[in-house]
Design an enzyme around this catalytic site. Structure first.
Site, PDB file in Angstrom:
ATOM      1  N   GLN A   9       0.867  -1.245  -0.005  1.00 12.09           N
ATOM      2  CA  GLN A   9      -0.084  -0.053   0.058  1.00 12.09           C
ATOM      3  C   GLN A   9       0.801   1.206  -0.077  1.00 12.09           C
ATOM      4  OE1 GLN A   9      -3.642  -0.249   1.316  1.00 12.09           O
ATOM      5  NE2 GLN A   9      -3.897   1.941   0.633  1.00 12.09           N
ATOM      6  N   PHE A  10       1.413   1.529  -1.200  1.00  8.15           N
ATOM      7  CA  PHE A  10       2.006   2.992  -1.212  1.00  8.15           C
ATOM      8  C   PHE A  10       1.500   4.057  -0.823  1.00  8.15           C
ATOM      9  CE2 PHE A  10      -0.110   3.336  -5.342  1.00  8.15           C
ATOM     10  CZ  PHE A  10      -0.194   4.461  -5.289  1.00  8.15           C
ATOM     11  N   THR A  11       0.206   4.138  -0.863  1.00  6.68           N
ATOM     12  CA  THR A  11      -0.648   5.360  -0.193  1.00  6.68           C
ATOM     13  C   THR A  11      -0.230   5.501   1.170  1.00  6.68           C
ATOM     14  OG1 THR A  11      -2.509   4.226  -0.096  1.00  6.68           O
ATOM     15  CG2 THR A  11      -2.246   4.997  -2.240  1.00  6.68           C
TER      16      THR A  11
END
Length: 150
Positions: free
Chosen positions: A78-80
């Site tokens: 989850q890069f966010t």
């Protein structure tokens, strides 16, 4: 690294209509990796995840760890989690690691968690458009940041 742990009674990941991972009791772990992350961050975080005592004991106190409840892990990249919202309304993701850095660390996290739990770790697909379902138990949601060690 940043992780969001959600205590679940079930969770699943679907990519293009195909289930890539699903669990019953355990943790849905959303994992964000930044450029500055190291194997030391990974080791610390993996130990913290498997040792987190947030499952209910016989007195309904959060006193049991994953192994105590025979729980599983669904690990989702989850890069966010490294979104910057300082300017404007469109988040920036410059702190998030590029795939060349993030993919090897994500794969190492899968292996490390498998060793620590002695179980197969369920996953999504790195970089894919994933549909995540979950039943958050409690709700219990814990955020962990390796740079702050909290």
């Amino acid at each position: 690294m940043r992780a969001v742990l959600q205590r679940v009674t079930q969770a699943g990941c679907v990519v293009d209509g195909n289930t890539t991972g699903e669990i019953k009791t355990g943790f849905l772990v959303l994992l964000g990796i930044e450029e500055a992350d190291t194997v030391e961050d990974l080791d610390w975080l993996a130990q913290k995840i498997v040792g987190m005592r947030v499952f209910s004991d016989e007195n309904d106190l959060m006193n049991k760890a994953l192994a105590d409840v025979d729980g599983d892990i669904l690990l989702i990249s989850q890069f966010t989690l490294f979104a910057s919202t300082k300017k404007g309304n469109r988040p920036g993701f410059t702190r998030a690691a590029k795939p060349g850095v993030a993919i090897p660390l994500y794969e190492q996290m899968i292996q490390k968690l498998a060793v620590l739990t002695n179980k197969k770790i369920q996953t999504g697909i790195f970089g894919a458009d994933m549909k995540i379902t979950l039943v958050n138990d409690g709700p219990v949601t814990i955020m962990i940041d390796t740079k702050n060690k909290e």
